[in-house]
Design a protein around this motif. Sequence first.
Motif, short mmCIF file in Angstrom:
data_model
loop_
_atom_site.label_atom_id
_atom_site.label_comp_id
_atom_site.label_asym_id
_atom_site.label_seq_id
_atom_site.Cartn_x
_atom_site.Cartn_y
_atom_site.Cartn_z
N ARG A 126 46.95 4.24 -2.18
CA ARG A 126 46.57 3.38 -3.31
C ARG A 126 45.34 3.93 -4.02
O ARG A 126 45.23 3.85 -5.24
CB ARG A 126 46.34 1.95 -2.83
N GLU A 127 44.41 4.49 -3.25
CA GLU A 127 43.22 5.10 -3.83
C GLU A 127 43.59 6.30 -4.69
O GLU A 127 43.11 6.45 -5.81
CB GLU A 127 42.27 5.51 -2.70
N GLU A 129 46.39 6.87 -6.15
CA GLU A 129 47.11 6.41 -7.33
C GLU A 129 46.28 5.46 -8.19
O GLU A 129 46.77 4.93 -9.18
CB GLU A 129 48.43 5.77 -6.91
N GLN A 130 45.03 5.24 -7.80
CA GLN A 130 44.08 4.40 -8.54
C GLN A 130 44.65 3.01 -8.84
O GLN A 130 44.53 2.50 -9.93
CB GLN A 130 43.65 5.09 -9.83
N ASP A 132 43.72 0.21 -7.18
CA ASP A 132 42.79 -0.87 -6.83
C ASP A 132 41.40 -0.67 -7.41
O ASP A 132 40.41 -0.92 -6.76
CB ASP A 132 42.68 -0.99 -5.30
N GLU A 133 41.32 -0.23 -8.64
CA GLU A 133 40.01 0.04 -9.23
C GLU A 133 39.12 -1.19 -9.21
O GLU A 133 37.94 -1.11 -8.93
CB GLU A 133 40.15 0.59 -10.64
N ASP A 136 37.84 -1.79 -5.70
CA ASP A 136 36.79 -0.86 -5.29
C ASP A 136 35.41 -1.35 -5.68
O ASP A 136 34.43 -0.97 -5.07
CB ASP A 136 37.04 0.52 -5.92
#
Length: 146
Positions: A126-127, A129-130, A132-133, A136
């Motif tokens: 998920r990080e 693929e961005q 959960d910006e 974060d």
Amino acid sequence: MASVDPGSIAAKINALIDERWADEKPPGNAVIAKAIRDETGLSISTGYLWMLRTGQRGNPTGPRLQALARFFGKPPAYFLDDDVTNDDMELASALHSAGVRMIALRSNGLSERSQRAILDMIERAREIEQLDEERDKTPNDPSGRD
């Protein structure tokens, strides 16, 4: 719209309409009912939608309930159960994906350590693929692994 009980089906439908048309004034019931029919293939009349939105009807069943659920991307239980939480709705929505269901089913029975390792891999993906910006920016990791 007339004032309705915040936990009622009317309040839920009105909130979903406001959410769907957040950047503009929501259209009238006729346009919304047509959009529901067009997008879901299920019938709901303008009059019935009006009755639901004003609280004159409070228990959609069968195809009408399915039409609302599909159109707004919610499980049917969202409209009927006051105890259904946002987490429950997110889970129900996620479980519509065959891949998500397979991951959940195949991880059942694994040790807690193995489940944590799988969760770590998913978090990393998920990080990458961005996805959960916003998350974060949250100070605490909800998994408790700060």
